[in-house]
Write an enzyme that holds these catalytic residues in place. Structure first.
Site, PDB file in Angstrom:
ATOM      1  N   GLY A   1     -12.218  -1.646   7.719  1.00 48.04           N
ATOM      2  CA  GLY A   1     -12.504  -2.654   6.711  1.00 48.04           C
ATOM      3  C   GLY A   1     -11.602  -2.550   5.506  1.00 48.04           C
ATOM      4  CB  SER A   2      -8.818  -0.232   4.793  1.00 45.86           C
ATOM      5  OG  SER A   2      -9.612   0.911   5.010  1.00 45.86           O
TER       6      SER A   2
ATOM      7  CB  SER B   1      -8.046   3.069   2.351  1.00 47.91           C
ATOM      8  OG  SER B   1      -7.405   2.361   3.401  1.00 47.91           O
TER       9      SER B   1
ATOM     10  CE  LYS C   1      -4.102   1.727   2.475  1.00 46.42           C
ATOM     11  NZ  LYS C   1      -5.062   1.385   3.555  1.00 46.42           N
TER      12      LYS C   1
END
Length: 569
Positions: free
Chosen positions: A211-212, A188, A113
């Protein structure tokens, strides 16, 4: 620079970073631009564990693994715009020469990420003001990966603010779902899910505060595990909300397949992350817990069909029913659950939302430059949080007594900046909430091994849909508030006929959260989008949850319901 003149700095930074990304891709060695060969296929078809064994046995060269996955990653980016920093050359092509050939992840490319720090590269988090400030050193997670023999090779897109199930920002652009370009891949950590679902990687690392890592897995059709705090490193990154600890964000693993997710988690914990990061608990991988759960003849599976706020859509309800049926056929006990009355999921959504935004959204807004577009969902949060108290109260009265929507009125009213005194009260409520669930799960009439539930009320949202569905996150946010371990695995694809809304369906009688979620549910347009289920354990039960996920996967396979991954192009 002073507002509004920083607008020009913003536009310049966006242009520079996008040119830089394009140049890095264009200037890659020819191997990355060639068609996928039969040799590439032989590499892409192997599991991570098999590839590691081949590297250990010197039957495959790590550079070949990197080039095979790098090639597909570039194709994935061309289709979905999933990449931010392309770290192949310079970067991975040089790092591979010094790879630890005996490490548990020897030669394995791992995507990251964008918020994770890699020495020599920016950590923009989608904000233009964070560009041109490359980090001098690798962050904790990257140091661990390299020590394990892994090769970080790309970073992936995310939403500005990190508070969305979409992945769009003006710096890097919009990431699309590889199954359907009109829909979000999740957020995200949406760049990761798009890349892995396409086949441009097998392993990735994201972060999860509501919840990403789980919603992207559900939206895009991959596997992920939300670890409890203290099981995975958290240092060496950048964020949109530094200092936010009301609901802690956790870095966690994502993978294209379940065996890869298991192997990655086990290997990473086996690297003793507590020796790299002070925040990690010294808990080694507990093989006894994993094996005991795998061998347990009959599991007791609790089922939470709804979060009590947004009823699951037909597609998500069908995926849950399919999973329950497969488990029942295999002889496992299914236990319908009623959550503790004093700590309902509906209460959790209001409490967690309040804890996450006690600063009134000021922190993530402070990094914006003039002209920088906010995520539509995060913009809604910021708008409600910024309303003057008298106006907010009048709005609350209108929604509660005129619109007769008590739940929506309370949720919106609680979105406001808090004093330290008020925040401490919220934290005390959080701890009381956790205590209620602890006692409830220990009750003899509950006593389940894990809880099975949807990961979200609907499949993927269309682009811009988070403006309406921003608060529809209760199926995942609950477990962040409780700090429970939770994993997601794909089960089915949306079927236009099977998953259509019943005739005469109307959302007008629903609360505001549900209306926003259902505004974009259309089974015909969503045809083919992935749908998953969520397996939830208690705190620090990563081994148990992964073992149950394997059992669930096996039951689905035995009943002819094995999920089909997106074919690599």
């Amino acid at each position: 620079m002073i507002t509004p003149f920083d607008y020009f700095e913003h536009r310049r930074a966006c242009k520079q970073k996008q040119i830089e990304r394009s140049d890095r891709i264009a200037n890659l060695p020819p191997e990355y631009h060639n068609p996928v060969s039969s040799q590439d296929r032989s590499i892409l078809d192997k599991s991570v564990e098999q590839l590691v064994q081949d590297v250990h046995n010197h039957t495959i060269n790590p550079i070949d693994i990197l080039r095979s996955y790098g090639k597909v990653a570039i194709k994935a980016h061309a289709k979905t715009n999933c990449l931010t920093e392309v770290m192949i050359n310079p970067g991975a092509e040089q790092w591979v020469e010094d790879v630890n050939l005996k490490g548990p992840l020897a030669g394995i490319p791992v995507s990251l990420k964008d918020s994770i720090a890699v020495g020599g590269f920016d950590v923009s988090v989608g904000y233009s003001r964070n560009t041109g400030k490359s980090y001098a050193h690798d962050g904790t997670i990257v140091r661990m990966l390299k020590d394990a023999g892994a090769i970080p090779y790309v970073k992936t897109n995310l939403p500005i603010s990190l508070l969305s199930f979409e992945s769009t920002n003006t710096l890097w652009g919009r990431t699309t779902n590889p199954h359907n370009a009109s829909y979000s891949p999740g957020g995200s950590t949406g760049g990761e899910s798009a890349l892995l679902a396409f086949g441009g990687g097998r392993l990735g690392i994201g972060s999860d505060v509501a919840g990403s890592v789980r919603v992207p897995a559900h939206f895009s059709g991959i596997y992920s595990l939300r670890c409890s705090t203290g099981r995975w490193p958290k240092m060496g990154m950048n964020t949109s909300m530094p200092g936010q600890e009301g609901v802690a964000s956790v870095f966690s693993p994502m993978a294209r397949t379940l065996p890869d997710l298991l192997y990655f988690t086990k290997s990473f914990i086996g690297m003793k992350p507590w020796e790299y990061d002070h925040s990690v608990h010294p808990i080694p991988w507990r093989s006894d817990v994993y094996e005991r759960t795998k061998e347990q003849k009959m599991l007791r599976i609790g089922v939470m069909e709804s979060d009590g706020v947004v009823p699951p859509s037909p597609a998500c309800a069908r995926a849950l029913r399919t999973t329950i049926s497969s488990l029942s056929s295999a002889g496992h006990t299914i236990v319908p659950l009623t959550p503790p009355p004093l700590a309902t999921p509906a209460n959790a959504l209001i409490l967690a939302s309040s804890l996450l935004n006690t600063d009134g959204c000021r922190t993530f807004l402070s990094f914006f430059r003039t002209g920088e577009q906010n995520d539509p969902g995060a913009a809604q949060l910021a708008f409600y949080a910024s309303l003057p108290r008298p106006v907010k109260y009048l709005h609350y009265l209108w929604v509660k007594y005129v619109s007769r929507d008590t739940y929506w009125a309370e949720l919106l009213y609680e979105l406001r900046e808090r004093s330290a005194y008020e925040q401490w009260k919220l934290v005390a409520r959080r701890e009381a909430f956790r205590a209620e669930w602890f006692a409830w799960w220990n009750r003899e009439d509950v006593g389940v091994d894990v809880i099975l539930c949807p990961p979200n009320a609907t499949p993927a949202v269309p682009h811009g849909g988070m403006k309406d569905a921003v608060s529809s996150c209760g199926y995942t946010f609950l477990w962040n508030l409780l700090d429970y371990t939770a994993g997601v695995l794909p089960v089915a694809h949306v079927d236009a006929e099977l998953d259509a809304l019943p005739k005469g369906f109307g959302a007008s009688g629903m609360n505001g959260v549900a209306r926003g979620a259902y505004q974009h549910y259309d089974a015909e347009r969503m045809q083919g989008l992935p749908v998953g289920v969520q397996v939830v354990g208690r705190r620090l039960e990563e081994e148990k949850v992964l073992a149950v996920m394997e059992r669930v996967f096996g039951c689905l396979e035995e009943s002819g319901e094995k999920y089909k991954l997106l074919e690599m192009e």
